[in-house]
Design a protein around this motif. Structure first.
Motif, mmCIF file in Angstrom:
data_model
loop_
_atom_site.group_PDB
_atom_site.id
_atom_site.type_symbol
_atom_site.label_atom_id
_atom_site.label_comp_id
_atom_site.label_asym_id
_atom_site.label_seq_id
_atom_site.Cartn_x
_atom_site.Cartn_y
_atom_site.Cartn_z
ATOM 1 N N UNK A 21 82.504 64.384 20.559
ATOM 2 C CA UNK A 21 81.807 65.302 19.647
ATOM 3 C C UNK A 21 81.492 66.618 20.350
ATOM 4 N N UNK A 22 81.094 66.548 21.605
ATOM 5 C CA UNK A 22 80.774 67.764 22.371
ATOM 6 C C UNK A 22 82.039 68.554 22.699
ATOM 7 N N UNK A 23 83.103 67.846 23.023
ATOM 8 C CA UNK A 23 84.378 68.467 23.390
ATOM 9 C C UNK A 23 85.453 67.919 22.455
ATOM 10 N N UNK A 24 85.545 68.461 21.239
ATOM 11 C CA UNK A 24 86.555 67.970 20.287
ATOM 12 C C UNK A 24 87.970 68.298 20.774
ATOM 13 N N UNK A 25 88.977 67.661 20.191
ATOM 14 C CA UNK A 25 90.364 67.868 20.634
ATOM 15 C C UNK A 25 90.788 69.336 20.685
ATOM 16 N N UNK A 96 77.466 66.884 32.872
ATOM 17 C CA UNK A 96 76.819 65.624 32.512
ATOM 18 C C UNK A 96 76.005 65.864 31.247
ATOM 19 N N UNK A 97 76.502 65.366 30.122
ATOM 20 C CA UNK A 97 75.896 65.639 28.823
ATOM 21 C C UNK A 97 74.479 65.091 28.686
ATOM 22 N N UNK A 130 74.820 75.326 27.700
ATOM 23 C CA UNK A 130 74.867 73.871 27.625
ATOM 24 C C UNK A 130 73.615 73.305 26.975
ATOM 25 N N UNK A 131 72.459 73.847 27.340
ATOM 26 C CA UNK A 131 71.202 73.356 26.757
ATOM 27 C C UNK A 131 71.160 73.616 25.257
ATOM 28 N N UNK A 132 71.834 74.671 24.817
ATOM 29 C CA UNK A 132 71.901 74.980 23.382
ATOM 30 C C UNK A 132 72.999 74.177 22.685
ATOM 31 N N UNK A 133 73.738 73.373 23.448
ATOM 32 C CA UNK A 133 74.805 72.569 22.861
ATOM 33 C C UNK A 133 76.102 73.326 22.665
#
Length: 173
Positions: A21-25, A96-97, A130-133
């Motif tokens: 979800x964080x790194x989609x294809x 590291x998510x 990263x903190x903001x997604x």
């Protein structure tokens, strides 16, 4: 004891597809292409490793999360053979998510050419995204900044080529 248990809960509670979800294809493909383009202008190698949560063996450690994350990044640096490049100038970008933490580990060839505060400064600049997604912005920025350092210190000369020693596609775990 409570700190370790809450740490374990935080890392194990993540769903199995949180990394996808964080790194989609589509982003995975963009990052691979960005790394491949980067490696056409310098002799370095860049690897990206994105992990949802740490393995249990790391979570039981009494150390600070900063120390544990660094230790994990160093272990992956070795496991992925980033250290094993012709010019000793491989770089691992580790995300590291579960902790919204990033580590950059550079091999000695590059590390000895940059100031000691370079890597913490780069990481600090990317942490906001990263903190903001916004993993795309953060990882894109990371690759761009590492590319600039590699180009500055290991520019390809006319007629020189950079054989692709490591895969360009990020690893998702």
């Amino acid at each position: 004891m409570w700190t370790r248990l809450s740490r374990i809960f935080k890392h194990r509670w993540q769903s199995d597809n949180a990394t996808q979800r964080a790194i989609p294809p589509a982003l995975l493909d963009k990052l691979a292409a960005q790394v491949a383009r980067s490696e056409t202008i310098h002799t370095g190698e860049i690897r990206i490793y994105v992990e949802t949560g740490l393995p249990l063996s790391y979570l039981w450690q009494p150390d600070s999360m900063a120390h544990i994350t660094r230790e994990r990044a160093l272990a992956l640096f070795g496991k992925l053979r980033v250290w094993d490049t012709a010019h000793n100038n491989g770089v691992l970008i580790y995300l590291l998510l579960a902790e919204h933490r990033i580590e950059i580990v550079a091999d000695r060839g590059l590390n000895e050419r940059v100031a000691a505060d370079t890597w913490p400064r780069l990481v600090s600049g990317m942490s906001t995204a990263f903190k903001a997604g916004d993993y795309e912005a953060g990882l894109t920025q990371a690759v761009q900044q590492v590319t600039a350092l590699l180009q500055q210190h290991f520019t390809l000369r006319a007629g020189q080529s950079n054989p692709n020693e490591l895969p360009d596609t990020p690893v998702l775990n």
